[in-house]
Design an enzyme around this catalytic site. Structure first.
Site, PDB file in Angstrom:
ATOM      1  N   GLY A 152       0.838  -1.181   0.000  1.00  0.00           N
ATOM      2  CA  GLY A 152       0.000   0.000   0.000  1.00  0.00           C
ATOM      3  C   GLY A 152       0.882   1.244   0.000  1.00  0.00           C
ATOM      4  CB  CYS A 153       0.602   4.575  -1.575  1.00  0.00           C
ATOM      5  SG  CYS A 153      -1.136   4.955  -1.267  1.00  0.00           S
ATOM      6  CG  ASN A 154      -1.610   5.724   3.206  1.00  0.00           C
ATOM      7  OD1 ASN A 154      -1.196   6.857   2.955  1.00  0.00           O
ATOM      8  ND2 ASN A 154      -2.867   5.384   3.020  1.00  0.00           N
TER       9      ASN A 154
ATOM     10  CB  THR B  94       4.703   6.643   3.303  1.00  0.00           C
ATOM     11  OG1 THR B  94       4.222   6.724   1.957  1.00  0.00           O
ATOM     12  CG2 THR B  94       5.320   7.970   3.689  1.00  0.00           C
TER      13      THR B  94
END
Length: 342
Positions: free
Chosen positions: A148-150, A153
């Protein structure tokens, strides 16, 4: 020899980003594009910004002969991917951009996504696609599950610190600001310009965001015990980018050194000099991650700011980085473009 590439789910944002990146890749050729809802259309009709490229007409995924494909990117929504990928994986390597194969435990998948997994055996064999930390496994994989992009990060921020033992694992706060493209291209009332612009809002408050499943899986494995972070994402009126502000208990000098040690040889992760803070503008449209560290006026506490482009390093760029490894291509190929500014 040029590798033949298919992309299914090509009419979404991540599919378009894959095409943008691969179009200048010297060792890949897009030979099939699928988007069942737009089958029969030219990509120039769906995405006019791609009209300069000579691309295949969109078809349904069932029309593609995957035995003639070296690697397929699957950019379908979660739940749909797990129904389609078992058919594709019989014939070729797959990089999945959905959530369906990120969690190793079927019970955890059901907890966070609300349904039983339809391809449990494949789920067990999938390699988690955070390239910098699973590089060797990805090279040998036939199915890679993009993060997932979150989740990406947060992990670029916290994995080195948990591994080095330089922070208090019971005092981690992740505050993320996320661009609207992370919600996908489907029509949603709250994403209309009139309702999104000139403000931002918190969502999935109280630790209910699905990427929490990835945090708990990955952080607990590193620590050797359960680790839970306090995480709140916020939707901001921007097209691209994620900015994470992470608050931890730990000495900033030790934290900065842990980042230097972890990322010294990583081409896409840039650790800034102490006290400098990155902006999403610094990485827009690129595969780079920038990380800044600053101590707090409260003794023993530190703040870490991490930025990446959610569509590139958080999704499609990460997928291409993994595909390069899976196909024996230099990892950075097609991904060293400079960020867009302003």
């Amino acid at each position: 020899m040029t590798k033949k590439i298919a992309i299914i789910g090509a009419s979404g944002y991540t599919g378009a980003e894959l095409i943008r990146l691969i179009s200048s890749h010297p060792e890949m050729e897009i030979t099939a594009l699928a988007a069942n809802s737009k089958a029969g259309l030219a990509m120039s009709t769906v995405f006019p910004f791609l009209r300069h490229l000579d691309l295949p007409t969109l078809v349904t995924w069932e029309q593609i002969d995957f035995s003639q494909i070296d690697l397929c990117f699957c950019a379908l929504p979660h739940k749909t991917s797990q129904e389609v990928i078992p058919h594709i994986a019989q014939h070729t390597k797959v990089v999945d951009l959905s959530a369906d194969f990120r969690l190793r435990d079927p019970a955890a998948y059901k907890e966070w996504y609300g349904n039983d997994h339809a391809a449990v055996e494949l789920q067990k064999s999938a390699v988690y696609g955070l390239t910098e930390f699973y590089r060797d496994e990805i090279k040998a994989a036939s199915l890679v599950a993009g993060t997932g992009c979150n989740a990406a990060t947060g992990q670029f921020t916290l994995r080195p610190l948990i591994g080095a033992g330089v922070i208090d694992l019971d005092n981690i706060i992740l505050d993320m600001k996320c661009a609207v493209s992370g919600a996908g291209r489907s029509l949603k009332e709250n994403l209309l310009h009139a309702e999104l612009s000139e403000g931002y809002n918190a969502y999935a408050v109280g630790g209910t965001h699905r990427h929490m499943g990835e945090f708990e899986q990955e952080f607990s494995a590193i620590a050797g015990k359960p680790v839970t972070v306090q995480f709140t994402p916020h939707l901001i009126p921007a097209n691209r980018g994620i900015l994470s502000t992470c608050y931890v208990r730990g000495e900033s000098g030790e934290i900065l050194q842990a980042f230097y040690d972890a990322y010294a040889n990583e081409p896409f992760v840039k650790v800034l000099p102490f006290g400098e803070m990155p902006s999403t503008h610094d990485v827009r449209g690129s595969n780079f991650v920038h990380i800044g560290v600053k101590d707090d006026r409260i003794e023993g506490r530190s703040t870490i700011v991490t930025v990446l482009d959610n569509l590139c390093k958080g999704s499609s760029g990460q997928a291409l980085q993994n595909a390069n490894l899976m196909l024996g291509i230099e990892e950075t190929t097609g991904l060293m473009m400079a960020p867009l500014f302003p």
